[in-house]
Design an enzyme around this catalytic site. Structure first.
Site, short mmCIF file in Angstrom:
data_model
loop_
_atom_site.label_atom_id
_atom_site.label_comp_id
_atom_site.label_asym_id
_atom_site.label_seq_id
_atom_site.Cartn_x
_atom_site.Cartn_y
_atom_site.Cartn_z
CB ILE A 85 -0.94 -0.02 1.23
CG1 ILE A 85 -1.78 -1.30 1.21
CG2 ILE A 85 -1.84 1.22 1.21
CD1 ILE A 85 -2.68 -1.50 2.42
CB THR A 89 8.70 7.36 1.03
OG1 THR A 89 8.42 5.97 1.29
CG2 THR A 89 8.49 8.15 2.31
CG HIS A 91 9.57 1.57 1.60
ND1 HIS A 91 10.90 1.20 1.74
CD2 HIS A 91 8.85 0.60 2.21
CE1 HIS A 91 10.96 0.07 2.42
NE2 HIS A 91 9.73 -0.31 2.71
N1 INI Z 1 5.73 -4.81 2.80
C1 INI Z 1 4.51 -5.14 2.33
O1 INI Z 1 4.23 -6.33 2.14
N2 INI Z 1 3.60 -4.18 2.08
C2 INI Z 1 3.86 -2.84 2.26
O2 INI Z 1 2.97 -2.01 2.01
C3 INI Z 1 5.14 -2.48 2.75
N3 INI Z 1 5.47 -1.09 2.98
O3 INI Z 1 4.65 -0.22 2.63
O4 INI Z 1 6.49 -0.76 3.51
C4 INI Z 1 6.09 -3.51 3.02
N4 INI Z 1 7.31 -3.22 3.49
C5 INI Z 1 8.17 -4.22 4.04
C6 INI Z 1 8.99 -4.97 2.98
O5 INI Z 1 8.18 -5.88 2.24
C7 INI Z 1 10.10 -5.77 3.62
O6 INI Z 1 9.56 -6.73 4.50
C8 INI Z 1 11.09 -4.89 4.40
O7 INI Z 1 11.55 -3.82 3.60
C9 INI Z 1 12.32 -5.74 4.86
O8 INI Z 1 12.99 -6.30 3.74
#
Ligand code: INI
Length: 158
Positions: A85, A89, A91
């Protein structure tokens, strides 16, 4: 026209084995995707003993674990479920892009259907709509696609 042979999959692969890899991040959404996927498999006659569910922390981790599962050759397909979602940022782009690219690469490198039941949406409302409310259930769709792909690959042989 009538001489053309068309090959397509169906939903008859009831003896196939499925791995479902599920991210815990946004778990309240992903749980609904998992329920949808399990419901489709069961309704099509797949037994629970032919299904394994593996949890990962987030969508970014889905490809590596999907690859490890595919490499065991214990499964006929891997179904990947998650919800990314968008926040404020970049990210989102890295997580969603890495996840989608990685899963596509696993399917090709392991020569196994890996279906994409990962929501990539702007808002929680959009995620809810796609997790069993007015826009269907993308987990169910991914499971149905996995069933069809197993059948299609069996028909294609090789
Ligand atoms: N992971 C998700 O599955 N959904 C998201 O929306 C999300 N956001 O928004 O940050 C997310 N982040 C974590 C990512 O998948 C990793 O687990 C983390 O970066 C560690 O490697």
């Amino acid at each position: 026209m009538t001489d053309i042979r068309t090959i397509e999959g169906d939903y008859s692969a009831t003896t196939a084995r499925f791995a479902i890899v599920v991210s815990r991040f946004n778990g309240f959404i992903v749980d609904s995707l998992l329920r949808g996927a399990l419901d489709v498999l069961r309704r099509h006659g797949v037994e629970d003993k032919s299904i394994e569910v593996v949890q990962v922390p987030g969508a970014f981790e889905l490809p590596l674990v999907a690859k490890r599962l595919a490499a065991t050759r214990r499964y006929d397909a891997v179904i990947a479920l998650g919800a990314v979602i968008r926040g404020g940022t970049a990210h989102f782009d890295y997580v969603a892009g890495g996840c989608a690219r990685g899963l596509a690469e696993v399917a090709l490198s392991c020569d196994l259907p890996v279906t994409f039941g990962v929501l990539t949406v702007d808002t929680i409302e959009q995620a809810i709509e796609r997790a069993g409310t007015k826009a269907g259930n993308k987990g169910a769709d991914a499971a149905l696609t996995a069933l069809e792909m197993v059948s299609l690959l069996r028909k294609l042989g090789g």
